[in-house]
Design a protein around this motif. Sequence first.
Motif, PDB file in Angstrom:
ATOM      1  N   LEU A 174      35.367   9.737  11.050  1.00 23.51           N
ATOM      2  CA  LEU A 174      34.282  10.694  11.239  1.00 23.51           C
ATOM      3  C   LEU A 174      33.210  10.600  10.160  1.00 23.51           C
ATOM      4  O   LEU A 174      32.022  10.802  10.434  1.00 23.51           O
ATOM      5  CB  LEU A 174      34.855  12.116  11.256  1.00 23.51           C
ATOM      6  CG  LEU A 174      35.891  12.396  12.347  1.00 23.51           C
ATOM      7  CD1 LEU A 174      36.431  13.810  12.219  1.00 23.51           C
ATOM      8  CD2 LEU A 174      35.303  12.175  13.737  1.00 23.51           C
ATOM      9  N   ASP A 177      32.581   6.095   9.789  1.00 27.89           N
ATOM     10  CA  ASP A 177      32.523   5.274  10.994  1.00 27.89           C
ATOM     11  C   ASP A 177      33.497   4.097  10.938  1.00 27.89           C
ATOM     12  O   ASP A 177      33.201   2.999  11.436  1.00 27.89           O
ATOM     13  CB  ASP A 177      31.104   4.756  11.219  1.00 27.89           C
ATOM     14  CG  ASP A 177      30.615   5.071  12.626  1.00 27.89           C
ATOM     15  OD1 ASP A 177      31.325   5.785  13.341  1.00 27.89           O
ATOM     16  OD2 ASP A 177      29.532   4.596  12.997  1.00 27.89           O
ATOM     17  N   ARG A 186      31.037  13.545  18.861  1.00 28.58           N
ATOM     18  CA  ARG A 186      31.726  12.418  18.214  1.00 28.58           C
ATOM     19  C   ARG A 186      33.179  12.367  18.667  1.00 28.58           C
ATOM     20  O   ARG A 186      33.736  11.290  18.873  1.00 28.58           O
ATOM     21  CB  ARG A 186      31.644  12.575  16.686  1.00 28.58           C
ATOM     22  CG  ARG A 186      32.373  11.474  15.913  1.00 28.58           C
ATOM     23  CD  ARG A 186      31.650  10.157  16.067  1.00 28.58           C
ATOM     24  NE  ARG A 186      32.374   9.063  15.418  1.00 28.58           N
ATOM     25  CZ  ARG A 186      33.304   8.312  16.001  1.00 28.58           C
ATOM     26  NH1 ARG A 186      33.637   8.555  17.269  1.00 28.58           N
ATOM     27  NH2 ARG A 186      33.885   7.317  15.357  1.00 28.58           N
ATOM     28  N   ARG A 211      33.588  10.888  22.157  1.00 26.62           N
ATOM     29  CA  ARG A 211      33.529   9.421  22.126  1.00 26.62           C
ATOM     30  C   ARG A 211      34.843   8.830  21.603  1.00 26.62           C
ATOM     31  O   ARG A 211      35.311   7.806  22.102  1.00 26.62           O
ATOM     32  CB  ARG A 211      32.346   8.956  21.270  1.00 26.62           C
ATOM     33  CG  ARG A 211      30.989   9.328  21.846  1.00 26.62           C
ATOM     34  CD  ARG A 211      29.879   8.534  21.183  1.00 26.62           C
ATOM     35  NE  ARG A 211      29.758   8.854  19.761  1.00 26.62           N
ATOM     36  CZ  ARG A 211      29.007   9.835  19.278  1.00 26.62           C
ATOM     37  NH1 ARG A 211      28.308  10.617  20.104  1.00 26.62           N
ATOM     38  NH2 ARG A 211      28.930  10.038  17.974  1.00 26.62           N
TER      39      ARG A 211
END
Length: 296
Positions: free
Chosen positions: A88, A91, A126, A129
């Motif tokens: 988070l 990446d 996020r 995904r």
Amino acid sequence: LTESHHDVEEAFRALRSGLLLSQAGRPPRAILITSAVPGEGKSTVAANFARTLASFGHKTVLLDCDLRHPRQHKVFDVAADAGLTNILAADAPVDDVLRPTAFENLWLVPGGPCPPDPATLLDPERFKRLIAELEDRGFEFVLIDTPPVMIFADTYNLVPAVEGVVLVARAQLTPKDALRQTSEALRKVKAPLLGVVLNGEVGEERGGSYYRYYHYRRGYYGRGSSKSRSEDAAEGADGAAKEAGPPASPRRRPAMVDRSGGAPVSGRRVRFDGAAPRSRGAAFVSTGPRGGCYSA
């Protein structure tokens, strides 16, 4: 497995069955597990539920999103130098933090290093995904262990990314008002509340109705191969009758504790209509007079 382990297995199998039947069509795949306040055993329930799903052949991944107090890496004895925080905040690729466990079909993403403000990292988009990426990798179920709802706001951030929410409460310890407020708060943010797991349940008195069924179960699994099923059932009923009389003091059943130092998990009742638990009711599924938690 010992007899008490069979009882624990049945408890989590009942939870799995309730999950698979909780919705028409496809069952929820991304499931958030939380509690109202600390000490309810949500992390232990999440770990054992993940293990049960994996034991039935479902490829399962458990995400430790309790970033302030991560413990799943201790339960499964995996490295925690990197984890969800790295995905988070930096990446990092999922492969860098996806840890296999000692159990077939079960993987863990540990919490990783504790960030200064975890709530800012738990972005719902996020997370959507991330869950989609895990599903593309063939995971059938994504379980998410989150902080207590009434203590931190982290859980609310993840609600839009999941298909179901399971609330864990501890018998005789969770304040009813706390459970009610948590349920109402989750509904206000349109959380898909699947139900409540009542954890740490005190066993029924030995003269109670379930104790009789327990004797029948022992007879069914055969204490002597030369006995017929009817003889075993009669013996179980006689044993239950002898135990009746002055009620025995309720006591906790023997329990195993996970390596994280969490509290024992005893027999539990599960309800999958989203309502808070009551002391009685046909909607409950009682899963055994003995308790325990797998030592993962």
